[in-house]
Write an enzyme that holds these catalytic residues in place. Structure first.
Site, mmCIF file in Angstrom:
data_model
loop_
_atom_site.group_PDB
_atom_site.id
_atom_site.type_symbol
_atom_site.label_atom_id
_atom_site.label_comp_id
_atom_site.label_asym_id
_atom_site.label_seq_id
_atom_site.Cartn_x
_atom_site.Cartn_y
_atom_site.Cartn_z
ATOM 1 N N LYS A 22 11.214 -9.952 -10.411
ATOM 2 C CA LYS A 22 10.001 -10.340 -10.226
ATOM 3 C C LYS A 22 10.669 -11.527 -11.694
ATOM 4 O O LYS A 22 10.194 -12.727 -11.140
ATOM 5 C CB LYS A 22 9.110 -9.461 -11.482
ATOM 6 C CG LYS A 22 8.360 -9.049 -10.847
ATOM 7 C CD LYS A 22 6.458 -8.636 -11.147
ATOM 8 C CE LYS A 22 6.147 -6.914 -10.732
ATOM 9 N NZ LYS A 22 4.469 -6.845 -11.382
ATOM 10 N N LYS A 53 7.463 -4.364 0.054
ATOM 11 C CA LYS A 53 6.609 -3.602 -0.280
ATOM 12 C C LYS A 53 5.210 -4.529 -0.331
ATOM 13 O O LYS A 53 5.905 -5.565 -0.432
ATOM 14 C CB LYS A 53 6.880 -2.710 -1.438
ATOM 15 C CG LYS A 53 6.345 -4.014 -2.856
ATOM 16 C CD LYS A 53 5.494 -2.508 -4.262
ATOM 17 C CE LYS A 53 5.370 -3.331 -5.420
ATOM 18 N NZ LYS A 53 4.413 -3.373 -5.394
ATOM 19 N N LYS A 60 0.131 -7.604 -4.235
ATOM 20 C CA LYS A 60 -1.198 -7.865 -4.652
ATOM 21 C C LYS A 60 -1.174 -9.652 -4.230
ATOM 22 O O LYS A 60 -1.728 -10.812 -3.890
ATOM 23 C CB LYS A 60 -1.840 -7.964 -6.163
ATOM 24 C CG LYS A 60 -2.008 -6.699 -6.599
ATOM 25 C CD LYS A 60 -2.778 -6.910 -7.892
ATOM 26 C CE LYS A 60 -2.863 -5.661 -7.981
ATOM 27 N NZ LYS A 60 -1.899 -5.263 -8.775
HETATM 28 P P1 ATP Z 1 1.826 -6.640 -8.840
HETATM 29 O O1 ATP Z 1 2.353 -7.248 -7.451
HETATM 30 O O2 ATP Z 1 1.014 -8.007 -10.016
HETATM 31 O O3 ATP Z 1 3.093 -6.377 -9.204
HETATM 32 P P2 ATP Z 1 1.186 -4.604 -7.688
HETATM 33 O O4 ATP Z 1 0.470 -4.362 -6.002
HETATM 34 O O5 ATP Z 1 2.431 -3.502 -7.206
HETATM 35 O O6 ATP Z 1 1.096 -5.709 -8.537
HETATM 36 P P3 ATP Z 1 0.236 -2.598 -9.308
HETATM 37 O O7 ATP Z 1 -1.250 -2.999 -10.240
HETATM 38 O O8 ATP Z 1 1.428 -2.851 -10.154
HETATM 39 O O9 ATP Z 1 0.198 -3.698 -7.879
HETATM 40 O O10 ATP Z 1 0.340 -1.206 -9.128
HETATM 41 C C1 ATP Z 1 -1.168 0.025 -8.970
HETATM 42 C C2 ATP Z 1 -0.745 0.737 -8.685
HETATM 43 O O11 ATP Z 1 0.094 0.808 -7.245
HETATM 44 C C3 ATP Z 1 0.716 1.276 -8.828
HETATM 45 O O12 ATP Z 1 0.470 2.765 -9.298
HETATM 46 C C4 ATP Z 1 2.019 1.247 -7.916
HETATM 47 O O13 ATP Z 1 2.743 2.006 -7.889
HETATM 48 C C5 ATP Z 1 0.877 1.228 -6.825
HETATM 49 N N1 ATP Z 1 1.498 0.384 -5.789
HETATM 50 C C6 ATP Z 1 1.669 -0.712 -5.715
HETATM 51 N N2 ATP Z 1 1.798 -1.239 -4.652
HETATM 52 C C7 ATP Z 1 2.023 -0.419 -3.574
HETATM 53 C C8 ATP Z 1 2.268 -0.520 -1.928
HETATM 54 N N3 ATP Z 1 2.837 -1.139 -1.328
HETATM 55 N N4 ATP Z 1 2.440 0.800 -1.895
HETATM 56 C C9 ATP Z 1 1.999 1.965 -2.100
HETATM 57 N N5 ATP Z 1 1.665 2.704 -3.391
HETATM 58 C C10 ATP Z 1 1.758 0.670 -4.268
#
Ligand code: ATP
Ligand code: LTN
Length: 326
Positions: free
Chosen positions: A112, A194, A197
Site C-alpha cells: 500500500k 490479487k 476493490k
Molecule cells: P482494499 O483493496 O481496499 O485493500 P480489499 O479488497 O483487499 O480492500 P478488504 O476489506 O481488505 O478488501 O478485505 C476484506 C476481506 O476479503 C478480507 O478477509 C480479505 O482477506 C478478503 N479478500 C480481499 N481480497 C481477496 C481476494 N482477492 N481473494 C480472496 N479474499 C480476498
C-alpha cells in the site's frame, strides 16, 4: 458455550468477488455453529484517502451486502467499527506492546505504501495493531479471512500472547480460518495480483450487472495452451478454475474432467454463468434492503449496543492490568 468468530471488510470501495469468495461466503457457513460478530471496518478504511460522503454511503451499502449475502442479523451482530470507541482505545494500548520490527515486516504496508506513495501515513503503518484490537476485544476464537490477511492474524496472535504472558490470561489467542479454495482470487486482467476493490478493471463487483460480468470473464487474461487444467504458473486458468470451484463447490479434478476437450470460450462462458447465478439472488436481496434505510440503521444501533457491552468489559480488564485507575 459457543465459540466466537469476528471478521470485517473495509468500506473502501465496491466489494468484489474476491471479498465474497475469500471471506463473506465462508462466514455464512459458520452462522449456526458460532457466536458471530461482523463489523464494517471504517476506521481502517481512512488509512487511504476517502471521500467523506461516499464513505458514509458505502458503509451502509456494505452492511446491506453483508445481509444480502446471507449474514442474517437474527443470527449475528453487525456494527460499524467507529461506533465502538474501545477499538481505538485498545489499539493505543496494544501499540505499546508491538515492535516496529514486527510492523516493518508487513507486506500489505509495503504494497500500500507503494500504491499510495504520496500518503504513507502512520495509520497505514499501525493498521495491524487496530486489527488486533478488533479481534481481541471480543475474545474471538476464529477469524475467517482471505489469504492476504494471514500475516495480520499472526501479529494479532503474537500481541495477544505477549500481553497474556506479561499480565496473565487476558485475551483469547485467535485462530485464522482461511478457506481451501477461493482464499486468493486474482485480478482478471493481471492474474499475478490479487483481485482488489481498488482495481475495478480486473475485478468483478458483487453488484455488477450480468452483461458486464460476462464481458469481464470473457476478456480475462489466460494463456495460449488451450486446455483447462490446474498447473503451476498458469495464473489466468488457475484463477478461473478457483472461481468456478469455489462457487460450485466442485473439486478441481471434477471441473477439469467437465471441461476436457473444451476450449477457453466454453469454459469462460460456464464460469460466467455460475458467477451470475450465484450473485443474482444476492443482488435482488440487496436492492430491497438498500431501500429500507431505517431497518439498516436499527441493525447498526442494536449491534453497536451489544458490541460496546462486550468491548467495554475487555477494555476495563486491560486498563486495570496495565495500571490505569478505572
Ligand atoms: P482494499 O483493496 O481496499 O485493500 P480489499 O479488497 O483487499 O480492500 P478488504 O476489506 O481488505 O478488501 O478485505 C476484506 C476481506 O476479503 C478480507 O478477509 C480479505 O482477506 C478478503 N479478500 C480481499 N481480497 C481477496 C481476494 N482477492 N481473494 C480472496 N479474499 C480476498
Ligand atoms: N484488514 C482486514 C479488515 C479487517 C479485519 C479486522 C478482518 C479489519 N479488522 C478484524 C478480520 C478481523 C482486511 O481484510 N483488509
Amino acid at each position: 458455550m459457543r465459540k466466537t468468530i469476528f471478521s470485517g471488510v473495509q468500506p473502501s470501495g465496491q466489494i468484489t468477488l474476491g471479498n465474497y469468495l475469500g471471506a463473506l461466503k465462508n462466514w455464512t457457513k459458520l452462522l449456526d455453529e458460532y457466536n458471530c460478530i461482523f463489523a464494517v471496518m471504517d476506521l481502517h478504511s481512512i488509512t487511504v484517502r476517502q471521500d467523506p460522503k461516499e464513505l458514509r454511503e458505502r458503509s451502509l451499502k456494505l452492511l446491506a451486502q453483508y445481509i444480502a449475502c446471507g449474514l442474517d442479523p437474527e443470527k449475528c451482530t453487525h456494527f460499524i467499527q467507529s461506533h465502538v470507541p474501545a477499538h481505538a482505545q485498545l489499539s493505543w494500548v496494544l501499540g505499546c506492546y508491538t515492535y516496529m520490527g514486527e510492523l516493518n515486516r508487513m507486506t500489505q504496508f509495503k504494497e500500500k505504501s507503494q500504491r499510495h506513495a504520496d500518503n504513507i501515513n502512520a495509520g497505514l503503518y499501525t493498521y495491524p495493531v487496530l486489527m488486533a484490537a478488533d479481534i481481541l476485544l471480543y475474545n474471538a476464537d476464529l477469524v475467517p479471512v482471505g489469504h492476504d490477511q494471514k500475516q495480520h492474524l499472526e501479529i494479532a496472535r503474537d500481541i495477544a500472547e505477549r500481553f497474556n504472558s506479561l499480565y496473565g490470561d487476558t485475551f483469547t489467542v485467535p485462530d485464522p480460518f482461511i478457506g481451501k479454495v477461493g482464499a486468493r482470487i486474482m485480478d482478471l486482467q493481471d492474474p499475478t495480483k490479487k483481485m482488489s476493490k481498488s482495481e475495478p478493471a480486473g475485478s468483478i463487483s458483487l453488484l455488477e450487472d450480468e452483461n458486464t460480468i460476462l464481458k469481464k470473464i470473457k476478456k480475462a487474461v489466460t494463456d495460449s495452451l488451450g486446455y483447462v487444467k490446474y498447473e503451476e504458473g498458469r495464473h489466468g486458468i488457475n484463477n478461473l478454475l478457483s472461481i468456478y470451484c469455489s462457487v460450485t463447490g466442485k473439486s478441481v479434478d471434477m471441473a477439469e474432467k467437465e471441461f476436457e476437450g473444451k476450449g477457453y470460450g466454453d469454459f469462460k462462458k460456464a464460469v460466467a454463468e455460475v458467477v451470475i447465478d450465484e450473485l443474482r439472488p444476492v443482488q435482488q436481496k440487496y436492492n430491497q434492503l438498500i431501500e429500507n434505510q431505517d431497518y439498516l440503521m436499527k441493525i447498526i444501533e442494536d449491534g453497536a449496543f451489544k458490541a460496546n457491552e462486550i468491548a467495554q468489559k475487555t477494555l476495563k480488564d486491560v486498563y486495570e492490568k496495565v495500571g490505569f485507575i478505572v
